[in-house]
Scaffold this motif. Sequence first.
Motif, PDB file in Angstrom:
ATOM      1  N   ASN A  56       0.820  -1.197   0.000  1.00 29.50           N
ATOM      2  CA  ASN A  56       0.000   0.000   0.000  1.00 29.50           C
ATOM      3  C   ASN A  56       0.867   1.266   0.000  1.00 29.50           C
ATOM      4  N   GLN A  57       1.845   1.307   0.874  1.00 33.61           N
ATOM      5  CA  GLN A  57       2.704   2.490   1.009  1.00 33.61           C
ATOM      6  C   GLN A  57       3.556   2.742  -0.229  1.00 33.61           C
ATOM      7  N   SER A  58       3.985   1.668  -0.881  1.00 33.29           N
ATOM      8  CA  SER A  58       4.865   1.814  -2.045  1.00 33.29           C
ATOM      9  C   SER A  58       4.096   2.082  -3.331  1.00 33.29           C
ATOM     10  N   GLY A  59       2.778   1.943  -3.260  1.00 34.81           N
ATOM     11  CA  GLY A  59       1.972   2.131  -4.457  1.00 34.81           C
ATOM     12  C   GLY A  59       1.908   0.891  -5.330  1.00 34.81           C
ATOM     13  N   ALA A  60       2.398  -0.226  -4.828  1.00 37.26           N
ATOM     14  CA  ALA A  60       2.430  -1.461  -5.606  1.00 37.26           C
ATOM     15  C   ALA A  60       1.122  -2.246  -5.546  1.00 37.26           C
ATOM     16  N   GLN A  61       0.273  -1.915  -4.600  1.00 40.68           N
ATOM     17  CA  GLN A  61      -0.949  -2.694  -4.399  1.00 40.68           C
ATOM     18  C   GLN A  61      -1.790  -2.875  -5.666  1.00 40.68           C
ATOM     19  N   PRO A  62      -1.954  -1.849  -6.510  1.00 45.67           N
ATOM     20  CA  PRO A  62      -2.750  -2.049  -7.730  1.00 45.67           C
ATOM     21  C   PRO A  62      -2.148  -3.068  -8.697  1.00 45.67           C
ATOM     22  N   PHE A  63      -0.862  -3.378  -8.538  1.00 41.81           N
ATOM     23  CA  PHE A  63      -0.181  -4.306  -9.436  1.00 41.81           C
ATOM     24  C   PHE A  63      -0.120  -5.732  -8.890  1.00 41.81           C
ATOM     25  N   VAL A  64      -0.588  -5.925  -7.664  1.00 36.48           N
ATOM     26  CA  VAL A  64      -0.603  -7.252  -7.044  1.00 36.48           C
ATOM     27  C   VAL A  64      -1.872  -7.971  -7.503  1.00 36.48           C
ATOM     28  N   ALA A  65      -1.732  -9.212  -7.893  1.00 34.37           N
ATOM     29  CA  ALA A  65      -2.884  -9.998  -8.341  1.00 34.37           C
ATOM     30  C   ALA A  65      -3.971  -9.976  -7.259  1.00 34.37           C
ATOM     31  N   SER A  66      -5.212  -9.771  -7.669  1.00 31.45           N
ATOM     32  CA  SER A  66      -6.294  -9.599  -6.698  1.00 31.45           C
ATOM     33  C   SER A  66      -6.454 -10.806  -5.781  1.00 31.45           C
ATOM     34  N   ASP A  67      -6.296 -12.022  -6.308  1.00 31.26           N
ATOM     35  CA  ASP A  67      -6.443 -13.196  -5.442  1.00 31.26           C
ATOM     36  C   ASP A  67      -5.302 -13.316  -4.442  1.00 31.26           C
ATOM     37  N   LEU A  68      -4.103 -12.867  -4.812  1.00 31.77           N
ATOM     38  CA  LEU A  68      -2.988 -12.867  -3.860  1.00 31.77           C
ATOM     39  C   LEU A  68      -3.243 -11.823  -2.782  1.00 31.77           C
ATOM     40  N   LEU A  69      -3.723 -10.677  -3.187  1.00 40.12           N
ATOM     41  CA  LEU A  69      -4.076  -9.623  -2.233  1.00 40.12           C
ATOM     42  C   LEU A  69      -5.172 -10.114  -1.283  1.00 40.12           C
ATOM     43  N   ARG A  70      -6.146 -10.798  -1.822  1.00 41.54           N
ATOM     44  CA  ARG A  70      -7.234 -11.341  -1.003  1.00 41.54           C
ATOM     45  C   ARG A  70      -6.711 -12.398  -0.041  1.00 41.54           C
ATOM     46  N   THR A  71      -5.789 -13.226  -0.498  1.00 37.28           N
ATOM     47  CA  THR A  71      -5.206 -14.262   0.360  1.00 37.28           C
ATOM     48  C   THR A  71      -4.475 -13.632   1.535  1.00 37.28           C
ATOM     49  N   PHE A  72      -3.633 -12.634   1.246  1.00 34.32           N
ATOM     50  CA  PHE A  72      -2.889 -11.972   2.313  1.00 34.32           C
ATOM     51  C   PHE A  72      -3.842 -11.290   3.287  1.00 34.32           C
ATOM     52  N   SER A  73      -4.860 -10.623   2.766  1.00 39.33           N
ATOM     53  CA  SER A  73      -5.819  -9.932   3.622  1.00 39.33           C
ATOM     54  C   SER A  73      -6.587 -10.926   4.491  1.00 39.33           C
ATOM     55  N   THR A  74      -7.023 -12.022   3.900  1.00 40.56           N
ATOM     56  CA  THR A  74      -7.756 -13.048   4.644  1.00 40.56           C
ATOM     57  C   THR A  74      -6.877 -13.657   5.736  1.00 40.56           C
ATOM     58  N   ALA A  75      -5.596 -13.843   5.426  1.00 33.47           N
ATOM     59  CA  ALA A  75      -4.667 -14.421   6.402  1.00 33.47           C
ATOM     60  C   ALA A  75      -4.464 -13.511   7.610  1.00 33.47           C
ATOM     61  N   THR A  76      -4.716 -12.211   7.443  1.00 33.71           N
ATOM     62  CA  THR A  76      -4.595 -11.292   8.580  1.00 33.71           C
ATOM     63  C   THR A  76      -5.882 -11.245   9.399  1.00 33.71           C
ATOM     64  N   GLY A  77      -6.947 -11.798   8.840  1.00 31.31           N
ATOM     65  CA  GLY A  77      -8.233 -11.733   9.517  1.00 31.31           C
ATOM     66  C   GLY A  77      -9.005 -10.476   9.160  1.00 31.31           C
ATOM     67  N   SER A  78      -8.482  -9.710   8.223  1.00 29.60           N
ATOM     68  CA  SER A  78      -9.118  -8.459   7.814  1.00 29.60           C
ATOM     69  C   SER A  78     -10.073  -8.694   6.653  1.00 29.60           C
ATOM     70  N   ALA A  79     -11.146  -7.940   6.640  1.00 24.60           N
ATOM     71  CA  ALA A  79     -12.096  -7.994   5.532  1.00 24.60           C
ATOM     72  C   ALA A  79     -12.027  -6.728   4.684  1.00 24.60           C
ATOM     73  N   ASP A  80     -11.009  -5.908   4.888  1.00 24.19           N
ATOM     74  CA  ASP A  80     -10.906  -4.630   4.183  1.00 24.19           C
ATOM     75  C   ASP A  80     -10.853  -4.790   2.670  1.00 24.19           C
ATOM     76  N   VAL A  81     -10.028  -5.712   2.176  1.00 24.61           N
ATOM     77  CA  VAL A  81      -9.923  -5.915   0.727  1.00 24.61           C
ATOM     78  C   VAL A  81     -11.255  -6.409   0.170  1.00 24.61           C
ATOM     79  N   GLU A  82     -11.894  -7.319   0.902  1.00 29.10           N
ATOM     80  CA  GLU A  82     -13.189  -7.828   0.449  1.00 29.10           C
ATOM     81  C   GLU A  82     -14.237  -6.713   0.401  1.00 29.10           C
ATOM     82  N   LYS A  83     -14.244  -5.867   1.410  1.00 22.20           N
ATOM     83  CA  LYS A  83     -15.197  -4.744   1.434  1.00 22.20           C
ATOM     84  C   LYS A  83     -14.962  -3.815   0.256  1.00 22.20           C
TER      85      LYS A  83
END
Length: 102
Positions: A56-83
Amino acid sequence: SVGDHQAAIFAALAGGDTALASSIALESGNYRLSLLLANSGTQSQSFFEQQLKLWNQSGAQPFVASDLLRTFSTATGSADVEKTMFNTSPSSYNIDWRRRLG
């Protein structure tokens, strides 16, 4: 393909099957992710959180595959990416509510 593996890893993790998610990651050659998922919980949760923050801080988030981003977010217990995904495009949101409840 890589996207199919990432989607499968996310689906398993979202369904509450961490062992399967880790196994799929291992079989697809994503050894580090497999190890992190196998050791999920408080030990690896901070790593997932730090990585999401760095993307997020580096601006790379838009370039990360959405399912990988979802996996990392789910692993933290956060629903922010899903929301965010749901709020951005509710008609194309592709997760069954029963799976999300694990």
